[in-house]
Write a protein that holds these residues in place. Structure first.
Motif, PDB file in Angstrom:
ATOM      1  N   GLN A 114       0.816  -1.221   0.000  1.00 12.19           N
ATOM      2  CA  GLN A 114       0.000   0.000   0.000  1.00 12.19           C
ATOM      3  C   GLN A 114       0.848   1.270   0.000  1.00 12.19           C
ATOM      4  O   GLN A 114       0.712   2.141   0.854  1.00 12.19           O
ATOM      5  CB  GLN A 114      -0.970  -0.004   1.194  1.00 12.19           C
ATOM      6  N   GLY A 115       1.725   1.358  -0.972  1.00 17.63           N
ATOM      7  CA  GLY A 115       2.538   2.551  -1.149  1.00 17.63           C
ATOM      8  C   GLY A 115       2.156   3.268  -2.428  1.00 17.63           C
ATOM      9  O   GLY A 115       1.233   2.861  -3.137  1.00 17.63           O
ATOM     10  N   THR A 116       2.856   4.350  -2.739  1.00 18.11           N
ATOM     11  CA  THR A 116       2.658   5.074  -3.996  1.00 18.11           C
ATOM     12  C   THR A 116       4.015   5.345  -4.624  1.00 18.11           C
ATOM     13  O   THR A 116       5.051   5.313  -3.951  1.00 18.11           O
ATOM     14  CB  THR A 116       1.936   6.422  -3.795  1.00 18.11           C
ATOM     15  N   ASN A 117       3.999   5.642  -5.905  1.00 20.57           N
ATOM     16  CA  ASN A 117       5.234   5.915  -6.614  1.00 20.57           C
ATOM     17  C   ASN A 117       5.935   7.157  -6.061  1.00 20.57           C
ATOM     18  O   ASN A 117       7.151   7.170  -5.867  1.00 20.57           O
ATOM     19  CB  ASN A 117       4.949   6.091  -8.103  1.00 20.57           C
ATOM     20  N   ASN A 118       5.162   8.209  -5.774  1.00 22.71           N
ATOM     21  CA  ASN A 118       5.767   9.447  -5.256  1.00 22.71           C
ATOM     22  C   ASN A 118       6.439   9.227  -3.909  1.00 22.71           C
ATOM     23  O   ASN A 118       7.512   9.776  -3.637  1.00 22.71           O
ATOM     24  CB  ASN A 118       4.711  10.545  -5.135  1.00 22.71           C
ATOM     25  N   VAL A 119       5.806   8.437  -3.047  1.00 25.99           N
ATOM     26  CA  VAL A 119       6.419   8.124  -1.747  1.00 25.99           C
ATOM     27  C   VAL A 119       7.730   7.383  -1.962  1.00 25.99           C
ATOM     28  O   VAL A 119       8.747   7.671  -1.318  1.00 25.99           O
ATOM     29  CB  VAL A 119       5.455   7.295  -0.876  1.00 25.99           C
ATOM     30  N   GLN A 173       6.515   4.769   8.907  1.00 25.78           N
ATOM     31  CA  GLN A 173       7.643   4.945   9.814  1.00 25.78           C
ATOM     32  C   GLN A 173       8.877   5.413   9.035  1.00 25.78           C
ATOM     33  O   GLN A 173       9.639   6.275   9.502  1.00 25.78           O
ATOM     34  CB  GLN A 173       7.937   3.633  10.538  1.00 25.78           C
ATOM     35  N   LEU A 174       9.054   4.878   7.832  1.00 31.75           N
ATOM     36  CA  LEU A 174      10.172   5.300   6.981  1.00 31.75           C
ATOM     37  C   LEU A 174       9.997   6.742   6.521  1.00 31.75           C
ATOM     38  O   LEU A 174      10.970   7.497   6.446  1.00 31.75           O
ATOM     39  CB  LEU A 174      10.278   4.371   5.769  1.00 31.75           C
ATOM     40  N   ILE A 175       8.775   7.126   6.211  1.00 33.39           N
ATOM     41  CA  ILE A 175       8.506   8.509   5.811  1.00 33.39           C
ATOM     42  C   ILE A 175       8.855   9.465   6.954  1.00 33.39           C
ATOM     43  O   ILE A 175       9.513  10.485   6.745  1.00 33.39           O
ATOM     44  CB  ILE A 175       7.025   8.684   5.410  1.00 33.39           C
ATOM     45  N   THR A 176       8.422   9.123   8.154  1.00 31.40           N
ATOM     46  CA  THR A 176       8.715   9.949   9.320  1.00 31.40           C
ATOM     47  C   THR A 176      10.219  10.053   9.556  1.00 31.40           C
ATOM     48  O   THR A 176      10.752  11.135   9.834  1.00 31.40           O
ATOM     49  CB  THR A 176       8.039   9.370  10.569  1.00 31.40           C
TER      50      THR A 176
END
Length: 209
Positions: A114-119, A173-176
């Motif tokens: 459940q990710g996106t390309n931009n992320v 968690q990786l985004i943070t």
């Protein structure tokens, strides 16, 4: 005779999405350098395009007439190229970084649910920045084909509309962690847009189009 309606896909703009009028589309691309958008005659076509890749729906880049190969004049080969791949939106996502000159893989993360390309593009850039800082390579260039991810890095914030769920908790968690790294660290590495139309696919491309 009634004028046929069109649907406009904005892959990269102020707010990416599908719009049912040119006026609405203009609001998303006006003032946005390198906006990526295209019109379609049906909503179904627009939806399929939005979940795909911009380069699959536009005329591909500049090739030399003599050989048919892309003209890569201007590429800084002593650099890193990053890219992400996502099956669906959201969907299964992964990202990686390679040496631009020979596509030797330097790092690879995923797949994440459940990710996106931009992320993925955002995380790939920050991953490259952190790795280069650790290695003391502050002057090495980073190529990406995502203006959205570049903007997020500049703002030190992943402005994603992705909703957090139990399935993508690790991804958030990786985004943070990436946002925290950007706020706590400085870097000098140039982050440069890979010119796909002129140079062909970025060396870190997963080749799944």
């Amino acid at each position: 005779m009634a004028k046929k309606s069109k649907y406009y896909v904005v892959w990269e703009g102020n707010t990416p999405g599908i719009y049912d009028s040119w006026t609405k589309c203009q609001l998303q691309i006006k003032g946005y350098p390198g906006a990526r958008y295209k019109s379609f005659v049906s909503e179904a076509e627009a939806k399929a395009a939005y979940h795909g890749h911009y380069d699959d729906f536009v005329k591909r880049g500049t090739k030399t007439k003599s050989t048919g190969a892309y003209d890569k004049t201007g590429v800084q080969w002593d650099s890193i190229a990053v890219d992400a791949a996502c099956s669906g939106n959201p969907g299964t996502m992964e990202y990686r970084g390679v040496q631009t000159k020979d596509a030797v893989e330097l790092f690879r993360q995923g797949p994440f649910r459940q990710g996106t390309n931009n992320v993925g593009e955002f995380l790939a850039i920050v991953h490259a920045l952190a790795q280069l800082k650790k290695e003391g390579k502050s002057d090495l260039m980073i190529y990406t084909d995502s203006r959205t991810a570049m903007a997020w890095v500049r703002k030190k914030k992943a402005n994603t509309k992705l909703k957090q769920t139990a399935a993508n908790k690790i991804l958030f968690q990786l985004i943070t962690r990436a946002e925290k790294w950007l706020k706590e660290n400085t870097f000098q590495n140039p982050i440069v847009k890979w010119e796909t139309k002129k140079w062909g696919e970025i060396p870190a491309d997963f080749g799944r189009k």
